[in-house]
Design a protein around this motif. Structure first.
Motif, mmCIF file in Angstrom:
data_model
loop_
_atom_site.group_PDB
_atom_site.id
_atom_site.type_symbol
_atom_site.label_atom_id
_atom_site.label_comp_id
_atom_site.label_asym_id
_atom_site.label_seq_id
_atom_site.Cartn_x
_atom_site.Cartn_y
_atom_site.Cartn_z
ATOM 1 N N SER A 1 -7.036 58.347 7.865
ATOM 2 C CA SER A 1 -7.641 59.696 7.267
ATOM 3 C C SER A 1 -8.682 59.178 6.295
ATOM 4 C CB SER A 1 -6.738 60.483 6.593
ATOM 5 O OG SER A 1 -5.936 59.946 5.821
ATOM 6 N N GLU B 1 -4.394 50.837 8.511
ATOM 7 C CA GLU B 1 -3.515 51.924 8.867
ATOM 8 C C GLU B 1 -3.733 53.412 8.661
ATOM 9 O OE1 GLU B 1 -0.775 51.657 10.759
ATOM 10 O OE2 GLU B 1 -1.429 49.663 11.222
ATOM 11 N N TRP B 2 -4.388 53.342 7.204
ATOM 12 C CA TRP B 2 -4.828 54.631 6.508
ATOM 13 C C TRP B 2 -6.008 55.277 7.023
ATOM 14 C CZ3 TRP B 2 -5.530 55.400 0.479
ATOM 15 C CH2 TRP B 2 -5.074 56.533 0.088
ATOM 16 N N GLN C 1 11.000 46.670 12.431
ATOM 17 C CA GLN C 1 10.441 47.536 11.569
ATOM 18 C C GLN C 1 10.073 48.640 12.419
ATOM 19 O OE1 GLN C 1 6.532 47.000 11.536
ATOM 20 N NE2 GLN C 1 6.389 48.898 10.830
ATOM 21 N N SER C 2 9.435 48.485 13.775
ATOM 22 C CA SER C 2 9.122 49.589 14.642
ATOM 23 C C SER C 2 10.006 50.675 14.768
ATOM 24 C CB SER C 2 8.544 49.034 15.942
ATOM 25 O OG SER C 2 9.580 48.264 16.601
ATOM 26 N N ALA D 1 11.493 51.426 10.427
ATOM 27 C CA ALA D 1 10.503 51.867 9.356
ATOM 28 C C ALA D 1 8.895 52.039 9.993
ATOM 29 C CB ALA D 1 10.444 50.986 8.114
ATOM 30 N N PRO D 2 8.686 52.989 11.048
ATOM 31 C CA PRO D 2 7.496 52.896 11.479
ATOM 32 C C PRO D 2 6.543 53.429 10.959
ATOM 33 C CG PRO D 2 8.852 54.946 12.308
ATOM 34 C CD PRO D 2 9.650 53.814 11.550
ATOM 35 N N TRP D 3 6.681 53.896 9.695
ATOM 36 C CA TRP D 3 5.570 54.378 8.538
ATOM 37 C C TRP D 3 4.989 53.187 8.124
ATOM 38 C CZ3 TRP D 3 6.717 52.492 3.749
ATOM 39 C CH2 TRP D 3 7.811 52.160 3.421
ATOM 40 N N LEU D 4 5.348 52.001 8.353
ATOM 41 C CA LEU D 4 4.668 50.885 7.622
ATOM 42 C C LEU D 4 3.739 50.455 8.398
ATOM 43 C CD1 LEU D 4 7.883 48.757 6.536
ATOM 44 C CD2 LEU D 4 5.961 49.807 4.739
ATOM 45 N N GLY D 5 3.577 51.071 9.813
ATOM 46 C CA GLY D 5 2.306 50.743 10.535
ATOM 47 C C GLY D 5 2.345 49.732 11.180
#
Lengths: 369, 298
Positions: free
Chosen positions: A155, A152-153, B258-259, B262-266
């Motif tokens: 960058s 996911e990270w 989650q999507s 909390a979408p920032w969780l990937g």
């Protein structure tokens, strides 16, 4: 004490790194041979052996925490990954999407180790509360979480399927990863990587050897052998477990930082459970609680695919491609698994144990006892 | 609300797979204090054999499942007899690491047999479903939950009322005393591995009966059952079921909510939720929810 080299009258002499003259001489001869071998070895072998050197650094790290301090860690792949990406972020080239600071190798390699070491030490307090198999599961969970973070990270890691280049082996303008000229002699990229990784391995191996024969190493062994008794004797369990994880992760970070400079590319799916298992296997096959064993295990398992590839031409049931019963890479996997089982059942001390037995046999030869 | 019910059904289906696997882990652990990392590989083997009997050989589905379970039980028995038995009395880690080797040895040929094609297991319920009050209830989920319930109940009755079950409980409490009572402890070990193998085969068949089918990555399902036993506690049968429910529901709710929340969780975060739960539980209770703390003599 001349003439009786095996008689030790002081603890310092007994725990010396190389107690006898014979060992010193052989080590010197061995080092010269290993350094000199780079001159005539072909390029692909140089790269393979350099990979073994790097793996040995990682295995020494895992052996410190698992073999010496007795804390089974299945999370080594995670720390290798942290090292690889920290190395790439500190030493890699920045692009419009990727972070990269372009530092020299002398800075980014220790930074990669320190990043992994700090994360290891930060996770350790959780691990300190756990005993035995629960710890193995915790570290196993770490690998899967790590894989997710690496995916996911983007960058830092480039994202799945895209990946990025690792840290650049550059020192004061000199590039180790390009063919070059030193004092009129041309040196190839492979030779330079070989010598560089060998140098790092020697430094790390001597440091580890010194850690394990010092107060810290004795505390590790006490924690491993019986942690409650160690605590009663005044060893601070938390402190030494955190130290063990931190140092082990530092080694993993350095190994991870170097590991992908050889291939020149880091992919996010490289740091999976199988990589952890491979390192555990190297510890088991080389010999737990032994620095020499770590190097032997790493060398053996890294060179094993090449040996089996060679066998592919000899054994009739092996076929390259999908027509045969098993491909060579599958046979390699099976041999790898069988070696773990076989060593644990028949030779729990690993290659180092076999070496010790051989040595002791010839020491007393021709009297068997 | 319909979404919630839908997620709950999905979670219970997942939980029934994890429960069958977790029970196998716990039975082996209670019998000989071994956590078998080879269990997911045995599951894959059982699922493959079921698929082979049902699809390639054209045997009816139920007998194919039984044959698959028997095949997995035999692999379990063989691995215990050949590799684990010589290790009795050795450190637990050594045995745990040995099962990693076992996993690689079993899984590599199976992966070769599965290949890159996606196989089916020939499940008769297909992808049909009922609609109950707006929520979709797939036949597969009903079959999975019902089977898991029946097997669990049978298992409890087996441990509670049969002589062999009693012998297994006695072995779990104290191997030497069990030996002194005339229990063949070696046979109990074999039986534990065979029961675990058979249940893993059924779990693998269920895992492979969805749209994704049976592929090399079905193995991941087996690995995700590990958090279930840790959450429940390694040595607790009840814990295994609670753990499976916690992990299964957590995974399904995450996949559903989650999507959007909390979408920032990937992406695909639900796949790692079991490990997040594992870390959280171990942080609070180092021996899982129902596990008994290790008491050790110095």
């Amino acid at each position: 004490m001349r003439g009786r080299p095996a008689l030790f009258t002081r603890y310092e002499a007994d725990s010396a790194m190389l107690p006898t003259i014979t060992q010193r001489v052989w080590l010197a001869i061995g080092l010269v041979a290993v350094i000199g071998a780079a001159v005539w070895l072909p390029r692909d072998w140089l790269i393979l052996i350099a990979t073994a050197f790097i793996a040995a650094i990682g295995v020494i790290g895992l052996n410190l925490v698992t073999g010496y301090a007795g804390q089974v860690s299945l999370g080594h792949a995670f720390f290798l990954g942290v090292g690889a990406y920290a190395g790439a972020a500190f030493g890699g080239e920045a692009t419009e999407k990727l972070v990269g600071m372009g530092l020299d190798v002398i800075f980014w390699l220790p930074l990669a180790g320190l990043t992994a070491g700090f994360i290891g030490a930060a996770i350790a307090p959780i691990a300190v509360r756990l005993r035995g198999l629960y710890l193995a599961f915790l570290t196993l969970g770490l690998v899967f979480l790590g894989e997710h973070i690496f995916r996911e990270w983007e960058s830092v890691t480039g994202g799945p399927g895209i990946g990025r280049k690792p840290g650049v082996l550059r020192l004061a303008g000199w590039r180790f990863d390009l063919d070059g000229q030193i004092a009129g002699y041309s040196v190839t990229r492979e030779q330079q990587i070989y010598w560089l990784t060998l140098l790092v391995l020697i430094i790390m191996a001597f440091a580890a050897k010194n850690i394990v024969r010092s107060r810290i190493g004795r505390a590790f062994a006490a924690v491993r052998d019986r942690d409650i008794a160690a605590e009663v004797m005044g060893i601070d369990l938390t402190r030494y477990k955190v130290l063990a994880f931190g140092v082990s992760s530092f080694y993993a970070g350095v190994a991870g930082g170097l590991l992908f400079t050889v291939t020149g590319f880091v992919n996010t799916n490289s740091f999976n459970l199988l990589l952890s298992f491979t390192y555990i296997a190297m510890v088991v096959i080389g010999g737990a609680a032994s620095i020499t064993g770590s190097i032997m295990g790493a060398a053996f398992l890294t060179l094993l695919p090449r040996i089996i590839d060679g066998a592919g031409g000899v054994l009739p049931f092996l076929e390259v491609g999908s027509t045969g019963l098993l491909s060579t890479s599958q046979l390699e996997r099976i041999v790898f698994g069988a070696l773990i089982i076989g060593f644990l059942i028949f030779e729990p001390l690993g290659l180092n144990g076999i070496w010790m037995r051989l040595r002791n046999y010839w020491k007393a030869w021709p009297f068997s006892y | 609300m319909t979404t919630f019910i839908q997620a709950t059904i999905a979670g219970l289906s997942l939980a029934s797979i994890y429960a069958l696997l977790a029970l196998g882990f716990v039975i082996i652990y209670k019998a000989m204090q071994v956590v078998s990392f080879a269990h997911p590989a045995v599951m894959l083997f059982g699922a493959y054999m079921t698929s082979w009997f049902a699809v390639d050989k054209g045997i009816a589905f139920i007998p194919a499942v039984v044959l698959g379970a028997i095949a997995a039980a035999l692999i379990g028995w063989l691995s215990e007899r050949v590799t684990i038995r010589p290790m009795i009395g050795k450190p637990l880690f050594a045995i745990a690491i040995l099962t990693i080797g076992l996993d690689i040895v079993i899984r590599t040929p199976i992966n070769n047999l599965i290949g890159l094609d996606i196989r089916t297991v020939g499940a008769p319920w297909g992808f049909n479903s009922w609609t109950v009050g707006g929520a979709i209830l797939p036949h597969r989920s009903v079959a999975m939950i019902a089977t898991a319930l029946v097997i669990t109940v049978l298992l409890f009755l087996f441990f509670r009322y049969t002589r062999v079950g009693l012998a297994m409980r006695a072995t779990a409490i104290d191997q030497e005393v069990a030996l002194a009572q005339g229990i063949n402890v070696g046979r109990i070990f074999s039986l534990a591995w065979m029961m675990a193998g058979a249940m893993a085969a059924v779990a693998g068949m269920f895992a492979a009966s969805d749209l994704a089918g049976l592929s090399q990555s079905t193995y991941i399902v087996g690995i995700k059952a590990l958090p279930a036993i840790v959450v429940g506690g390694l040595d607790s049968i009840n814990g295994a079921i609670v753990g499976a429910l916690v992990i299964g529901l957590a995974e399904a709710y995450t996949a559903t909510y989650q999507s959007t929340h909390a979408p920032w969780l990937g992406g695909n975060f639900s796949q790692v939720v079991p490990y997040v739960v594992l870390l959280a539980v171990l942080l609070i209770r180092p021996y899982g929810l129902f596990g008994s703390p290790e008491v050790e003599r110095v």
